[in-house]
Scaffold this motif. Structure first.
Motif, PDB file in Angstrom:
ATOM      1  N   MET A   1     -66.335  -8.357 -43.482  1.00  0.00           N
ATOM      2  CA  MET A   1     -67.229  -7.470 -42.698  1.00  0.00           C
ATOM      3  C   MET A   1     -68.239  -6.804 -43.643  1.00  0.00           C
ATOM      4  N   PRO A   2     -69.551  -6.870 -43.294  1.00  0.00           N
ATOM      5  CA  PRO A   2     -70.527  -6.174 -44.149  1.00  0.00           C
ATOM      6  C   PRO A   2     -70.341  -4.661 -44.050  1.00  0.00           C
ATOM      7  N   THR A   3     -70.531  -4.015 -45.168  1.00  0.00           N
ATOM      8  CA  THR A   3     -70.449  -2.557 -45.170  1.00  0.00           C
ATOM      9  C   THR A   3     -71.695  -2.005 -44.492  1.00  0.00           C
ATOM     10  N   GLN A   4     -71.496  -1.010 -43.631  1.00  0.00           N
ATOM     11  CA  GLN A   4     -72.636  -0.386 -42.943  1.00  0.00           C
ATOM     12  C   GLN A   4     -73.541   0.308 -43.962  1.00  0.00           C
ATOM     13  N   ALA A   5     -74.858   0.074 -43.835  1.00  0.00           N
ATOM     14  CA  ALA A   5     -75.804   0.726 -44.750  1.00  0.00           C
ATOM     15  C   ALA A   5     -75.814   2.223 -44.484  1.00  0.00           C
ATOM     16  N   ALA A   6     -75.926   3.003 -45.543  1.00  0.00           N
ATOM     17  CA  ALA A   6     -76.032   4.455 -45.410  1.00  0.00           C
ATOM     18  C   ALA A   6     -77.485   4.855 -45.620  1.00  0.00           C
ATOM     19  N   LEU A   7     -77.897   5.899 -44.925  1.00  0.00           N
ATOM     20  CA  LEU A   7     -79.265   6.418 -45.052  1.00  0.00           C
ATOM     21  C   LEU A   7     -79.229   7.758 -45.764  1.00  0.00           C
ATOM     22  N   TYR A   8     -80.089   7.908 -46.732  1.00  0.00           N
ATOM     23  CA  TYR A   8     -80.317   9.223 -47.343  1.00  0.00           C
ATOM     24  C   TYR A   8     -81.676   9.713 -46.880  1.00  0.00           C
ATOM     25  N   ASP A   9     -81.692  10.862 -46.226  1.00  0.00           N
ATOM     26  CA  ASP A   9     -82.975  11.466 -45.838  1.00  0.00           C
ATOM     27  C   ASP A   9     -83.473  12.261 -47.044  1.00  0.00           C
ATOM     28  N   ILE A  10     -84.596  11.858 -47.609  1.00  0.00           N
ATOM     29  CA  ILE A  10     -85.103  12.512 -48.819  1.00  0.00           C
ATOM     30  C   ILE A  10     -86.385  13.299 -48.527  1.00  0.00           C
ATOM     31  N   SER A  11     -86.527  13.728 -47.262  1.00  0.00           N
ATOM     32  CA  SER A  11     -87.687  14.528 -46.849  1.00  0.00           C
ATOM     33  C   SER A  11     -87.239  15.951 -46.564  1.00  0.00           C
ATOM     34  N   PRO A 116     -86.014  22.844 -57.192  1.00  0.00           N
ATOM     35  CA  PRO A 116     -84.826  22.740 -56.340  1.00  0.00           C
ATOM     36  C   PRO A 116     -84.989  23.209 -54.899  1.00  0.00           C
ATOM     37  N   ASP A 117     -85.966  24.074 -54.619  1.00  0.00           N
ATOM     38  CA  ASP A 117     -86.000  24.704 -53.291  1.00  0.00           C
ATOM     39  C   ASP A 117     -87.367  24.491 -52.637  1.00  0.00           C
ATOM     40  N   PRO A 118     -87.437  23.624 -51.616  1.00  0.00           N
ATOM     41  CA  PRO A 118     -88.750  23.329 -51.011  1.00  0.00           C
ATOM     42  C   PRO A 118     -89.365  24.514 -50.260  1.00  0.00           C
ATOM     43  N   THR A 119     -88.606  25.579 -50.077  1.00  0.00           N
ATOM     44  CA  THR A 119     -89.184  26.745 -49.396  1.00  0.00           C
ATOM     45  C   THR A 119     -89.741  27.770 -50.387  1.00  0.00           C
ATOM     46  N   ASP A 180     -79.205  14.816 -53.807  1.00  0.00           N
ATOM     47  CA  ASP A 180     -77.944  14.266 -53.284  1.00  0.00           C
ATOM     48  C   ASP A 180     -77.846  12.751 -53.427  1.00  0.00           C
ATOM     49  N   VAL A 181     -78.841  12.143 -54.039  1.00  0.00           N
ATOM     50  CA  VAL A 181     -78.884  10.675 -54.061  1.00  0.00           C
ATOM     51  C   VAL A 181     -78.357  10.155 -55.399  1.00  0.00           C
ATOM     52  N   PRO A 182     -77.300   9.354 -55.387  1.00  0.00           N
ATOM     53  CA  PRO A 182     -76.837   8.775 -56.652  1.00  0.00           C
ATOM     54  C   PRO A 182     -77.886   7.815 -57.226  1.00  0.00           C
ATOM     55  N   PRO A 183     -78.016   7.757 -58.550  1.00  0.00           N
ATOM     56  CA  PRO A 183     -78.939   6.796 -59.141  1.00  0.00           C
ATOM     57  C   PRO A 183     -78.565   5.374 -58.725  1.00  0.00           C
ATOM     58  N   GLY A 184     -79.562   4.520 -58.667  1.00  0.00           N
ATOM     59  CA  GLY A 184     -79.291   3.128 -58.314  1.00  0.00           C
ATOM     60  C   GLY A 184     -80.389   2.565 -57.445  1.00  0.00           C
TER      61      GLY A 184
END
Ligand SMILES: [Zn+2]
Length: 214
Positions: A1-11, A116-119, A180-184
């Motif tokens: 079974m293919p692993t479900q792709a995960a989404l990282y929202d980077i906005s 670190p803080d977009p606000t 929150d995004v691991p390198p890769g």
């Protein structure tokens, strides 16, 4: 079974709390119609810089005769992408030596952790040197993205990193959230709006994990 792709929202979220570059136009939302006031719909107007949160700089932003946003090839903003974490200190100007990881994808997002803080707009984020842009081009890169408001450090005279990107035909994403995004490697999806002759556009930037091979 293919692993479900995960989404990282980077906005970052877009609201009136979102910080913009000093002198730029922060977002304001005008509510034109409201269901709770008897209107048939809710309806809003948004007034803001196009360099809003996660955004693409069109080359027109830093060169009068360069392509506007609608003329930029969408392939730039869609496809194989590498997230690289760099150990940057405040106001550091990053050189190739600061990015020791081999570049393996045509799109590179640099996670500096210096904004670190977009606000809250802070001036001490790291910037890129033209030497680093040249290094990325030599590795086949067509797009660079940063987790800061600009590829140039704050108040850098002459915007050398932007002009190096123009010279090397590398397109730019800014204002990404990469903590929150691991390198890769991922698939990047960050399409700009088709804004005619415009100097930039907000994007909804996401990273999708690549399918794992059996
Ligand atoms: Zn820019």
């Amino acid at each position: 079974m293919p692993t479900q792709a995960a989404l990282y929202d980077i906005s970052p979220p877009i609201s009136e709390a979102l910080a913009v570059y000093p002198g730029d136009t922060p977002p304001t939302r005008e509510i034109i119609c409201r269901i709770d006031r008897g209107d048939p719909v809710n309806l809003s107007a948004l007034h803001a810089t196009v360099h809003l949160g996660a955004h693409a700089d069109a080359p027109r932003h830093y060169s009068q005769d360069a392509p506007g946003m609608d003329a930029c090839d969408l392939d730039r903003y869609l496809g194989r992408c590498q997230v690289v974490r760099v150990a940057a200190h405040p106001r550091q100007l990053l050189t190739p030596a600061d990015v020791p990881a081999p570049i393996t994808a045509p799109r590179v997002l640099l996670a500096t952790g210096t904004y670190p803080d977009p606000t809250r707009f802070t001036e001490d984020y790291a910037g890129l040197t033209p030497e680093l842009i040249d290094h990325l081009q030599a590795a086949g890169v067509i797009l660079v993205g940063v987790d800061t408001p600009s590829v140039d450090a704050f108040n850098t005279e002459g915007l050398p990193a932007h002009h190096a990107c123009l010279r090397t035909d590398i397109h730019i994403l800014e204002g990404l959230m990469l903590s929150d995004v691991p390198p890769g490697e991922y698939e990047l999806i960050a399409l700009p709006l088709r804004l005619v002759d415009c100097d930039g556009s907000p994007v909804r930037a996401v990273l999708r994990t690549l399918p794992t091979r059996p």
